[in-house]
Scaffold this active site. Structure first.
Site, PDB file in Angstrom:
ATOM      1  N   GLU A   9     -13.110   6.191  -3.601  1.00 40.66           N
ATOM      2  CA  GLU A   9     -12.581   7.828  -2.539  1.00 40.66           C
ATOM      3  C   GLU A   9     -12.036   8.846  -3.728  1.00 40.66           C
ATOM      4  O   GLU A   9     -12.678  10.135  -3.878  1.00 40.66           O
ATOM      5  CB  GLU A   9     -11.796   7.269  -1.575  1.00 40.66           C
ATOM      6  CG  GLU A   9     -10.871   9.128  -1.056  1.00 40.66           C
ATOM      7  CD  GLU A   9     -12.531   9.484  -0.154  1.00 40.66           C
ATOM      8  OE1 GLU A   9     -14.213   8.306  -0.511  1.00 40.66           O
ATOM      9  OE2 GLU A   9     -12.786   9.611   0.607  1.00 40.66           O
ATOM     10  N   ASP A  10     -11.919   7.617  -4.760  1.00 41.10           N
ATOM     11  CA  ASP A  10     -10.714   8.783  -6.564  1.00 41.10           C
ATOM     12  C   ASP A  10     -11.286   8.692  -7.282  1.00 41.10           C
ATOM     13  O   ASP A  10      -9.952   9.275  -8.091  1.00 41.10           O
ATOM     14  CB  ASP A  10      -9.139   7.926  -5.495  1.00 41.10           C
ATOM     15  CG  ASP A  10      -8.595   8.234  -5.078  1.00 41.10           C
ATOM     16  OD1 ASP A  10      -9.614   9.400  -4.308  1.00 41.10           O
ATOM     17  OD2 ASP A  10      -7.867   8.098  -3.833  1.00 41.10           O
ATOM     18  N   ASP A  53      21.879 -11.216  19.767  1.00 40.28           N
ATOM     19  CA  ASP A  53      21.234 -11.726  18.961  1.00 40.28           C
ATOM     20  C   ASP A  53      20.426 -11.251  18.252  1.00 40.28           C
ATOM     21  O   ASP A  53      19.081 -10.587  18.178  1.00 40.28           O
ATOM     22  CB  ASP A  53      19.520 -12.479  19.500  1.00 40.28           C
ATOM     23  CG  ASP A  53      19.495 -12.073  20.761  1.00 40.28           C
ATOM     24  OD1 ASP A  53      19.988 -11.208  21.167  1.00 40.28           O
ATOM     25  OD2 ASP A  53      18.517 -12.636  21.764  1.00 40.28           O
TER      26      ASP A  53
END
Ligand code: MN
Length: 715
Positions: A76-77, A260
């Site tokens: 993608e990059d 709790d």
């Protein structure tokens, strides 16, 4: 930033057979590819894939997943292509990287959170290998951990909301409890900073007042077990601000009242020692009655096993303790991944990577609670649907096999009618092209109608079919009108008359037709002989015996005294009885089509009704219908049908009934269809305003623990 050798060491610690050479190659390749790119934090971009790989090493994933993590942003990059990846790292890694890349693209398209449910389905449908989803979740986890570096409040909130809507439920569904809590709490910090800060401050105050409670209790519990001669690993933690917040909201109590807020875990070696440890703890501290749960002899449906108990702890406060052995612990923490780990022991890891996915699916397949586990987790869960995007990022869910034309009609009938071409993922494609999950679809429209009968051969949605057939009918009608005009003209000339079309109006009325055009069409298609029209206009002519052969269905119906029901539907034919199909129970909000049946009038079906298939050879019987936009309160009660699977317990039905009544709806019919000792199925007909109303009821029902599933019943 983790160093190369550190990553390798972490992997080798659990997987001595790991493909070290290939991991190193991926490390170097990703580093070179990302080059000088930087993250919002100012760190080199490469630190991101590296941290993602580290997160996956923590849950002991296989080499292919680690390599995928290192490479997950390269396609993608950077300049890297999928072919490069395949050449260097093999087809398995390429396939995984491709999957993660596609998921990332979806992310950048989605803008609307109300489509979260569809998007979750899409993400599941697209991660056909669960490792794709694990890498994607780890990617999101690291992005959330570094979200504070991102500039722009709006952007941060968008990412956090998306995390909460899409990824938190997914992490939970596949049992990644650890990741789920981390993602959730980080999103909480961005979306409700005040609420979270408030909780954190009060927790700090507690610390100052009471000291390191967690540490003290761990010490005391270890001591008690050691004194009894049982070696155990005791850990404890304070719950995340988000889960404390949820508890406070749900029980409507203050932080101090949440009993709790700490959870402790005792991990021993064997199953038997779990019970031993429980015995020793109950001997040393008082157990709170009715809080003990044995998920060891009765595992939860998703395979979770542990002993749960609540003790009055060393400082007099209630504490929650879970007791389990190492294997159960792994499963509880890392669900899907842990299952793989334990099944792999004793066998080599590489070459068997696919097996664990299959085994995971098998577990899901045999799980008995469809809502909780099976239906949300199984990959390729939606083989009958494809999810596509409009250029604006809106998600459209269509039946499998849907084409560009179906998509165009799903946007708007105008768009469908004028659809001249289309682009799929930016590329011009023929109109018959079948769409796939995640496709980004752009329709090109013309100014004039483009519908052709050929479209009918490849479209799959009822909506597209109804529109196309209507146009085919209209076009045919125009041809009939033209022909009728010629026939009548010839007949008139022969009888020596000069005529105008407007003369036909009274004849049309006499025939109970709406207009002279209708009369011409009737002449053109042979229903009314031209000679008969001439005779009606010039009655002095002698009458043949066989003229009254055509009696319109219309007239027969009126003679029987049927009246049109006042329905809030556009497109119904005046004079034809209209009723709702019992196969699909359409209600306002559903897309609908009408089918004309001789002697019965028009039956309204939902666009997706399977019954429609039996009418595909008779396009002339289809009519296009749509709901009128009426104010909600004026809508009459429409009957929607649900199928419910619920636990066969006393009170279940009463809950269901009061919940439906509480949502301002009436039950009009109820039928048991399948009664088992543990579960039963019922069909419930409810009178509702529209689909939204029905959906609200279904959502309320499915939130009840005793209800396993709620669906619209289509048959
Ligand atoms: Mn990433």
């Amino acid at each position: 930033m983790i160093r190369q050798y550190e990553l390798i060491e972490r992997i080798r610690a659990y997987n001595p057979d790991a493909d070290e050479l290939l991991i190193n190659r991926a490390y170097v390749y990703a580093m070179v590819q990302h080059g000088n790119q930087v993250r919002a934090s100012g760190d080199p971009y490469f630190s991101h894939p590296l941290e993602v790989a580290g997160i996956l090493a923590d849950i002991r994933l296989d080499s292919a997943s680690i390599i995928t993590a290192l490479l997950h942003d390269t396609v993608e990059d950077t300049d890297a292509t999928l072919n490069d990846i395949r050449r260097m790292f093999g087809s398995e890694v390429a396939r995984l990287v491709d999957g993660v890349t596609k998921l990332s693209r979806i992310e950048s398209q989605s803008t609307r959170t109300r489509q979260a449910e569809n998007l979750r389905k899409l993400v599941l449908a697209m991660s056909q290998d669960i490792r794709v989803l694990l890498v994607k979740l780890a990617d999101r986890l690291h992005n959330m951990r570094t979200l504070h570096f991102v500039s722009g409040e709006e952007k941060k909130r968008r990412i956090a909301a998306e995390t909460l809507d899409i990824y938190v439920p997914l992490a939970e569904r596949i049992g990644m409890q650890h990741w789920k809590e981390d993602l959730e709490d980080r999103a909480f910090a961005v979306l409700q900073p005040e609420a979270r800060r408030n909780i954190v401050q009060r927790l700090e105050l507690l610390d100052r007042e009471r000291g390191d409670q967690v540490g003290q209790i761990i010490g005391a519990l270890s001591q008690a077990l050691n004194d009894a001669g049982l070696g155990a690993e005791v850990t404890g933690r304070r719950k995340r601000p988000h889960s404390i917040h949820t508890k406070m909201q749900r029980k409507d109590v203050s932080l101090e009242q949440v009993s709790d807020i700490m959870a402790f875990r005792v991990v021993v070696d064997t199953e038997m020692q779990c019970y031993e440890a429980l015995g020793h703890l109950h001997a040393a501290y008082r157990a709170v009655p009715e809080r003990f749960k044995d998920y060891l002899s009765n595992p939860k449906e998703n395979g979770y096993r542990s002993l749960h108990t609540v003790l009055i702890g060393p400082d007099g406060h209630r504490i929650e303790v879970q007791i389990r052995n190492r294997e159960m612990h792994e499963f509880a923490e890392n669900g899907a991944a842990a299952h793989w780990l334990y099944k792999q022991e004793g066998g080599g890891v590489d070459g068997r990577q696919y097996e664990w996915v299959q085994q995971f699916l098998d577990i899901l397949e045999s799980a008995s609670s469809p809502e909780e586990f099976l239906s949300h987790t199984k990959m390729q869960l939606f083989p009958d649907q494809v999810f596509c995007f409009t250029p604006k990022g809106d998600l459209k869910a269509l039946p499998a096999g849907a084409t560009l034309v179906d998509f165009a009609y799903a946007i708007h009938s105008e768009v469908g009618d004028r659809c001249a071409g289309g682009r799929v993922n930016g590329r011009q494609m023929p109109l018959r092209t079948e769409l796939h999950n995640g496709d980004r679809v752009e329709i090109v429209t013309a100014n004039s109608l483009r519908v052709t009968p050929e479209w009918d051969r490849f479209v799959v949605t009822g909506r597209a079919k109804a529109h196309i057939r209507r146009h085919v009918r209209l076009r045919r009608r125009e041809e009939f009108i033209k022909l009728g005009r010629q026939l009548l003209d010839a007949e008139m000339r022969e009888a020596g008359h000069v005529w105008r079309e407007r003369q036909l109006a009274p004849v049309a009325v006499g025939r109970e037709l709406d207009s002279p055009e209708d009369l011409l069409a009737a002449v053109g298609d042979g229903r009314i002989p031209a000679r008969e029209v001439v005779r009606a206009l010039y009655p002095e002519a002698p009458v043949d015996a066989d003229t009254e052969t055509v009696v319109s269905i219309e007239r027969a119906r009126r003679r029987r005294g049927e009246r049109p029901r006042p329905l809030l539907i556009r497109g119904v034919i005046p004079g034809l009885a209209t009723h709702f199909a019992r196969c699909c129970h359409p209600i306002p909000g559903d897309r609908i089509v009408g089918i004309i049946t001789t002697g019965k009038g028009v039956t309204v079906h939902t666009d997706e009704c399977l019954t429609l298939e039996s009418f595909s050879h008779t396009p002339e019987r289809w009519i296009e219908l749509d709901w009128e936009d009426e104010p909600e309160q004026e809508r009459p009660g429409h009957v929607g049908r649900m199928r419910l699977t619920a636990a066969n317990k006393p009170g279940t039905l009463a809950h269901v009934a009061s919940l439906i009544a509480g949502n301002q709806a009436n039950i009009s019919n109820l039928k048991f269809v399948n009664r088992q000792p543990d579960f039963f199925d019922i069909l419930i007909d409810v009178e509702v305003n529209d689909t939204r109303h029905l959906n609200e009821i279904m959502a309320a029902l499915s939130a009840r623990p005793e209800i396993a599933s709620v669906k619209r019943a289509k048959r």
